[in-house]
Scaffold this motif. Structure first.
Motif, short mmCIF file in Angstrom:
data_model
loop_
_atom_site.label_atom_id
_atom_site.label_comp_id
_atom_site.label_asym_id
_atom_site.label_seq_id
_atom_site.Cartn_x
_atom_site.Cartn_y
_atom_site.Cartn_z
N ALA A 1 -8.74 6.57 0.89
CA ALA A 1 -8.63 5.11 0.98
C ALA A 1 -8.22 4.58 -0.38
O ALA A 1 -8.75 5.01 -1.41
N GLU A 2 -7.32 3.60 -0.38
CA GLU A 2 -6.71 3.13 -1.62
C GLU A 2 -6.74 1.60 -1.66
O GLU A 2 -6.13 0.94 -0.81
N ALA A 3 -7.45 1.05 -2.62
CA ALA A 3 -7.49 -0.40 -2.79
C ALA A 3 -6.19 -0.89 -3.41
O ALA A 3 -5.66 -0.28 -4.34
N GLU A 4 -5.69 -2.01 -2.89
CA GLU A 4 -4.45 -2.59 -3.40
C GLU A 4 -4.50 -4.11 -3.30
O GLU A 4 -5.27 -4.67 -2.52
N LEU A 5 -3.64 -4.75 -4.08
CA LEU A 5 -3.46 -6.21 -4.01
C LEU A 5 -2.21 -6.47 -3.19
O LEU A 5 -1.09 -6.24 -3.65
N GLY A 6 -2.38 -6.94 -1.95
CA GLY A 6 -1.25 -7.18 -1.07
C GLY A 6 -0.52 -8.47 -1.42
O GLY A 6 -1.13 -9.48 -1.77
N LEU A 7 0.80 -8.43 -1.29
CA LEU A 7 1.65 -9.61 -1.49
C LEU A 7 2.14 -10.07 -0.12
O LEU A 7 2.77 -9.30 0.61
N VAL A 8 1.84 -11.31 0.24
CA VAL A 8 2.22 -11.85 1.54
C VAL A 8 3.42 -12.77 1.36
O VAL A 8 3.35 -13.78 0.65
N ILE A 9 4.51 -12.41 2.01
CA ILE A 9 5.75 -13.19 1.90
C ILE A 9 5.58 -14.49 2.68
O ILE A 9 5.05 -14.51 3.80
N GLY A 10 6.05 -15.60 2.09
CA GLY A 10 5.87 -16.90 2.72
C GLY A 10 7.14 -17.52 3.27
O GLY A 10 7.07 -18.41 4.12
#
Length: 249
Positions: free
Chosen positions: A92-101
């Motif tokens: 399992a890998e923690a990440e900071l997701g980028l959500v396109i708007g």
């Protein structure tokens, strides 16, 4: 995903401000799931932290090591990560997701973050033993059900920038059973969030709700009974439990 439209989001916030207190539930009484279930694309980026590449005895890529995940992999806060029968070593890998708007195509690195609506904690899972057999098995190793968790909230990008000054200052932690396994700042990525948005927009269009999962500071091997978290101060904490194959919740 409608609220990724800034006008609708602003209107919804204004309506919430004007609403009477009794229409709201207490935070602790709310059951969170994935913020939505049908992004058009989930882009993942492998080995994007220099230190993580070293953990796996891999060379740091000279170009983004990208892969795509299907929406069947999605779970949310407190969902179960189901270990597949085909794998004996899942991480399992923690990440900071980028959500396109907003629609994003052929944008420069300088303007790329203008197309990012917000950020969100992610746990990205990998059947590592399958991947180690052959790097061409990356898609298979990443696409088992429950192998992509995100939530509990998407935080508007401008709020994070106001709070932390820059995405470079954001800290991402992979936590297993209450202990921090790995942590690092976004500044230690080989390819920055802005670069990744620009790079992928030149491959294909990015649409509202698309997610870019830009890499982890470190992957934790998980086993049935574990509790794993993506902990990102100023953004939130995503938590999931790990269960054995064929477990019925």
């Amino acid at each position: 995903m409608l609220l990724l439209d800034d006008r609708l989001f602003t209107a919804a916030c204004a309506a919430a401000e004007d609403a009477p207190e009794e229409v709201f539930s207490a935070w602790e009484d709310v059951v969170f799931t994935a913020p939505y279930r049908s992004p058009r694309k989930i882009w993942g980026i492998g080995l994007n932290y220099r230190a993580h590449a070293g953990d796996l005895s891999e060379n740091v890529p000279t170009e983004p090591a990208s892969f795509i995940k299907g929406d069947h992999t999605i779970i949310g806060q407190d969902g179960q990560i189901v270990l597949p029968e085909q794998s004996g070593r899942v991480t399992a890998e923690a990440e900071l997701g980028l959500v396109i708007g907003s629609y994003c195509r052929n944008v420069s690195e300088e303007e790329a973050l203008e197309y990012v609506w917000g950020v969100v904690p992610i746990l990205d899972q990998t059947a590592e033993d399958i991947l180690q057999r052959n790097p061409r098995f990356l898609t298979r190793s990443k696409n088992f059900p429950s192998f992509f968790s995100f939530g509990p909230e998407i935080i508007p990008l401008h709020e994070v920038l106001d709070d932390q000054g820059s995405l470079d200052n954001v800290v991402v932690k992979t936590v297993r059973n209450g202990e921090v396994w790995r942590e690092n700042t976004i500044s230690q990525m080989t390819f920055s969030p802005a670069f990744l948005v620009s790079f992928h927009s030149k491959i294909m269009p990015l649409y509202p709700g698309d997610i870019i999962s830009p890499g982890t500071p470190g992957a934790a091997v998980i086993r049935a009974g574990d509790v794993v978290e993506s902990s990102i101060p100023g953004v939130g904490t995503l938590r999931n439990t790990v269960v054995a194959p064929n477990t019925v919740a």
